[in-house]
Motif scaffolding. Structure first.
Motif, PDB file in Angstrom:
ATOM      1  N   GLN A  43       0.906  -1.199   0.056  1.00 34.27           N
ATOM      2  CA  GLN A  43       0.050  -0.272  -0.006  1.00 34.27           C
ATOM      3  C   GLN A  43       0.820   1.263   0.057  1.00 34.27           C
ATOM      4  N   TRP A  44       1.836   1.303   0.805  1.00 41.65           N
ATOM      5  CA  TRP A  44       2.986   2.280   0.787  1.00 41.65           C
ATOM      6  C   TRP A  44       3.528   2.622  -0.485  1.00 41.65           C
ATOM      7  N   LEU A  45       3.992   1.326  -0.992  1.00 44.72           N
ATOM      8  CA  LEU A  45       4.898   1.468  -2.602  1.00 44.72           C
ATOM      9  C   LEU A  45       3.757   2.165  -3.605  1.00 44.72           C
ATOM     10  N   GLU A  46       2.495   1.743  -3.434  1.00 47.58           N
ATOM     11  CA  GLU A  46       1.671   2.344  -4.332  1.00 47.58           C
ATOM     12  C   GLU A  46       1.310   3.740  -4.131  1.00 47.58           C
ATOM     13  N   SER A  54       5.772  -4.291 -10.625  1.00 47.05           N
ATOM     14  CA  SER A  54       5.137  -4.899 -11.675  1.00 47.05           C
ATOM     15  C   SER A  54       5.405  -3.782 -13.101  1.00 47.05           C
ATOM     16  N   ASP A  55       5.730  -2.762 -12.829  1.00 45.43           N
ATOM     17  CA  ASP A  55       6.098  -1.663 -13.841  1.00 45.43           C
ATOM     18  C   ASP A  55       7.750  -1.599 -14.281  1.00 45.43           C
ATOM     19  N   ASP A  56       8.413  -2.671 -13.466  1.00 44.36           N
ATOM     20  CA  ASP A  56       9.631  -2.922 -13.696  1.00 44.36           C
ATOM     21  C   ASP A  56      10.652  -1.873 -12.901  1.00 44.36           C
ATOM     22  N   GLN A  57      10.044  -1.279 -12.359  1.00 47.56           N
ATOM     23  CA  GLN A  57      10.856  -0.287 -11.310  1.00 47.56           C
ATOM     24  C   GLN A  57      11.650  -1.248 -10.196  1.00 47.56           C
ATOM     25  N   GLU A  58      13.039  -0.756 -10.054  1.00 46.79           N
ATOM     26  CA  GLU A  58      13.659  -1.432  -8.910  1.00 46.79           C
ATOM     27  C   GLU A  58      14.163  -0.638  -7.795  1.00 46.79           C
ATOM     28  N   VAL A  59      13.953  -0.725  -6.677  1.00 43.16           N
ATOM     29  CA  VAL A  59      13.913   0.268  -5.452  1.00 43.16           C
ATOM     30  C   VAL A  59      14.615  -0.844  -4.274  1.00 43.16           C
ATOM     31  N   ILE A  61       0.273  -0.561  -8.966  1.00 42.22           N
ATOM     32  CA  ILE A  61       1.743  -1.266  -8.890  1.00 42.22           C
ATOM     33  C   ILE A  61       1.616  -2.396  -8.052  1.00 42.22           C
ATOM     34  N   HIS A  62       2.293  -3.598  -8.285  1.00 39.82           N
ATOM     35  CA  HIS A  62       2.267  -4.307  -6.956  1.00 39.82           C
ATOM     36  C   HIS A  62       3.984  -4.971  -7.113  1.00 39.82           C
ATOM     37  N   ILE A  63       4.224  -5.650  -5.957  1.00 40.01           N
ATOM     38  CA  ILE A  63       5.642  -6.238  -5.801  1.00 40.01           C
ATOM     39  C   ILE A  63       5.698  -7.564  -6.686  1.00 40.01           C
ATOM     40  N   LYS A  64       6.566  -7.313  -7.650  1.00 44.68           N
ATOM     41  CA  LYS A  64       6.712  -8.768  -8.394  1.00 44.68           C
ATOM     42  C   LYS A  64       7.866  -9.479  -7.922  1.00 44.68           C
ATOM     43  N   GLU A  65       8.944  -9.024  -7.241  1.00 44.46           N
ATOM     44  CA  GLU A  65      10.020  -9.806  -6.783  1.00 44.46           C
ATOM     45  C   GLU A  65      10.539  -8.918  -5.595  1.00 44.46           C
ATOM     46  N   MET A  66      10.931  -9.494  -4.435  1.00 47.59           N
ATOM     47  CA  MET A  66      11.289  -9.090  -3.534  1.00 47.59           C
ATOM     48  C   MET A  66      12.222 -10.185  -2.648  1.00 47.59           C
ATOM     49  N   THR A  67      13.944  -9.593  -2.732  1.00 45.79           N
ATOM     50  CA  THR A  67      14.855 -10.404  -2.294  1.00 45.79           C
ATOM     51  C   THR A  67      15.532  -9.749  -1.115  1.00 45.79           C
ATOM     52  N   GLN A  68      16.031 -10.472  -0.048  1.00 51.53           N
ATOM     53  CA  GLN A  68      16.664  -9.687   0.987  1.00 51.53           C
ATOM     54  C   GLN A  68      17.996  -9.889   0.726  1.00 51.53           C
ATOM     55  N   MET A  69      18.721  -8.486   0.653  1.00 50.19           N
ATOM     56  CA  MET A  69      20.019  -8.434   0.377  1.00 50.19           C
ATOM     57  C   MET A  69      20.825  -8.947   1.671  1.00 50.19           C
ATOM     58  N   LYS A  70      22.284  -9.231   1.102  1.00 54.35           N
ATOM     59  CA  LYS A  70      23.165  -9.691   2.009  1.00 54.35           C
ATOM     60  C   LYS A  70      23.809  -8.492   2.580  1.00 54.35           C
ATOM     61  N   GLY A  71      24.153  -8.678   3.821  1.00 50.70           N
ATOM     62  CA  GLY A  71      25.197  -7.568   4.729  1.00 50.70           C
ATOM     63  C   GLY A  71      24.098  -6.553   5.694  1.00 50.70           C
ATOM     64  N   GLY A  72      22.991  -6.781   5.313  1.00 46.46           N
ATOM     65  CA  GLY A  72      21.733  -6.007   6.237  1.00 46.46           C
ATOM     66  C   GLY A  72      21.810  -6.777   7.699  1.00 46.46           C
ATOM     67  N   ILE A  73      23.007  -6.276   8.395  1.00 41.32           N
ATOM     68  CA  ILE A  73      22.971  -7.084   9.712  1.00 41.32           C
ATOM     69  C   ILE A  73      22.014  -6.268  10.924  1.00 41.32           C
ATOM     70  N   SER A  74      22.144  -4.804  10.691  1.00 37.88           N
ATOM     71  CA  SER A  74      21.482  -4.222  11.686  1.00 37.88           C
ATOM     72  C   SER A  74      20.389  -3.820  11.442  1.00 37.88           C
ATOM     73  N   SER A  75      19.737  -4.090  10.017  1.00 43.51           N
ATOM     74  CA  SER A  75      18.310  -3.799   9.733  1.00 43.51           C
ATOM     75  C   SER A  75      18.088  -4.384   8.397  1.00 43.51           C
ATOM     76  N   PRO A  76      17.093  -4.924   8.313  1.00 48.37           N
ATOM     77  CA  PRO A  76      16.728  -5.709   7.196  1.00 48.37           C
ATOM     78  C   PRO A  76      16.508  -4.867   5.855  1.00 48.37           C
ATOM     79  N   ILE A  77      17.248  -5.206   4.716  1.00 50.96           N
ATOM     80  CA  ILE A  77      17.238  -4.421   3.211  1.00 50.96           C
ATOM     81  C   ILE A  77      16.667  -5.573   2.190  1.00 50.96           C
ATOM     82  N   TYR A  78      15.771  -5.034   1.612  1.00 52.14           N
ATOM     83  CA  TYR A  78      15.205  -5.625   0.463  1.00 52.14           C
ATOM     84  C   TYR A  78      15.450  -5.056  -0.973  1.00 52.14           C
ATOM     85  N   ARG A  79      15.899  -5.620  -1.812  1.00 51.10           N
ATOM     86  CA  ARG A  79      15.795  -5.297  -3.239  1.00 51.10           C
ATOM     87  C   ARG A  79      14.247  -5.602  -3.755  1.00 51.10           C
TER      88      ARG A  79
END
Length: 299
Positions: free
Chosen positions: A8-11, A40-45, A18-36
């Motif tokens: 809802q916030w991303l919209e 659906s419109d092929d934006q990457e954030v 838009i909706h989330i097509k893929e969500m991957t947790q990134m390596k190295g985010g020890i103090s706080s989780p980080i997601y790539r």
């Protein structure tokens, strides 16, 4: 993570439908989780959520801090994530959240050409230190009490006590400016043998530039030994000889933040495939690094 709230916030911040097509947790985010995230419109954030209650208890404005730090980082000319939006208190996303652009590149901890790698690290830090910005966050040491705990893990406990006494004394005069505050090889990205960006700006503040140098040197001493940490310093001093006055006090202060020990291998390094470190090796390297700093210190 509450995916429904995030959706809802991303919209809201990226646009409707838009909706989330893929969500991957990134390596190295020890103090706080980080997601790539790919939409659906092929934006990457990249989305970062601050979920550590102890950290938030000490620093309740983490999302705001990182957002403003990224705005300052953009002025350095060093590639850094661009702030897209942030939810300061987590009212819309469950936790304080920052949304930023993607930086391409990879972390390199074991370079093929160590000299060029160190030169790139030094040049990037020197560039960060040239920018003049205003922000309300100022440097403070994480280890405010300078309590040692049990030093029996060290082969030179008396020298650690000497270092603690040094940092309790008056601080030397030094240049104050914009610093990353957590500058080390795991926060620097590389592409085609060049630095492609610097990430994790949540601790950026106004403070002594020697703190950035000391923090990076501390990490290099643990990753590769004192010679590598010294080589980085040589590169940085060569680049900043006209506007930086070196003093080992700031490196000793950065080192003291390891206490209370004993030192342990940082999980972020192992997640980034650094597999040749042991707790005992870190102890030996930190003792050696401590002695090298004390040899540099002249009262």
């Amino acid at each position: 993570m509450n995916k429904k709230l995030i959706h809802q916030w991303l919209e809201k911040v990226l646009g409707k439908d838009i909706h989330i097509k893929e969500m991957t947790q990134m390596k190295g985010g020890i103090s706080s989780p980080i997601y790539r995230i790919k939409t659906s419109d092929d934006q990457e954030v990249v989305l970062r959520q601050f979920t550590n209650k102890e950290w938030l208890g000490n620093c309740p404005d983490l999302a705001l801090h990182e957002a403003k730090s990224l705005e300052c980082a953009a002025k350095t000319g060093v590639p850094s994530p661009k702030i897209i939006a942030f939810d300061e208190k987590g009212f819309e996303t469950e936790h304080p959240t920052v949304l930023m652009s993607v930086l391409e590149g990879e972390v390199i901890l074991d370079p093929d050409n160590r000299k060029e790698w160190l030169r790139g690290l030094a040049q990037t830090l020197a560039t960060i230190h040239t920018v003049d910005v205003n922000m309300p966050w100022n440097y403070y040491t994480y280890n405010r009490s300078f309590e040692t705990g049990d030093l029996s893990w060290s082969s030179v406990p008396d020298q650690w006590l000497k270092a603690i006494q040094i940092v309790k004394n008056d601080r030397p005069h030094t240049e104050i400016g914009f610093i990353h505050r957590d500058y080390h090889p795991a926060n620097v990205l590389w592409k085609n043998n060049e630095v492609s960006g610097v990430v994790d700006w949540v601790n950026a503040c106004i403070g002594p530039r020697g703190v950035d140098v000391g923090h990076c040197r501390l990490n290099l001493a643990q990753l590769h030994g004192v010679d590598t940490a010294d080589a980085f310093l040589d590169e940085y001093l060569l680049l900043t000889k006209d506007h930086f006055s070196y003093h080992p006090y700031w490196e000793i202060l950065s080192l003291i933040e390891c206490l209370p020990g004993p030192p342990e291998v940082y999980r972020g390094w192992t997640e980034l495939n650094k597999s040749d470190l042991t707790n005992q090796l870190l102890i030996e390297r930190l003792d050696q690094y401590l002695l090298s700093l004390l040899n540099r210190f002249v009262e």
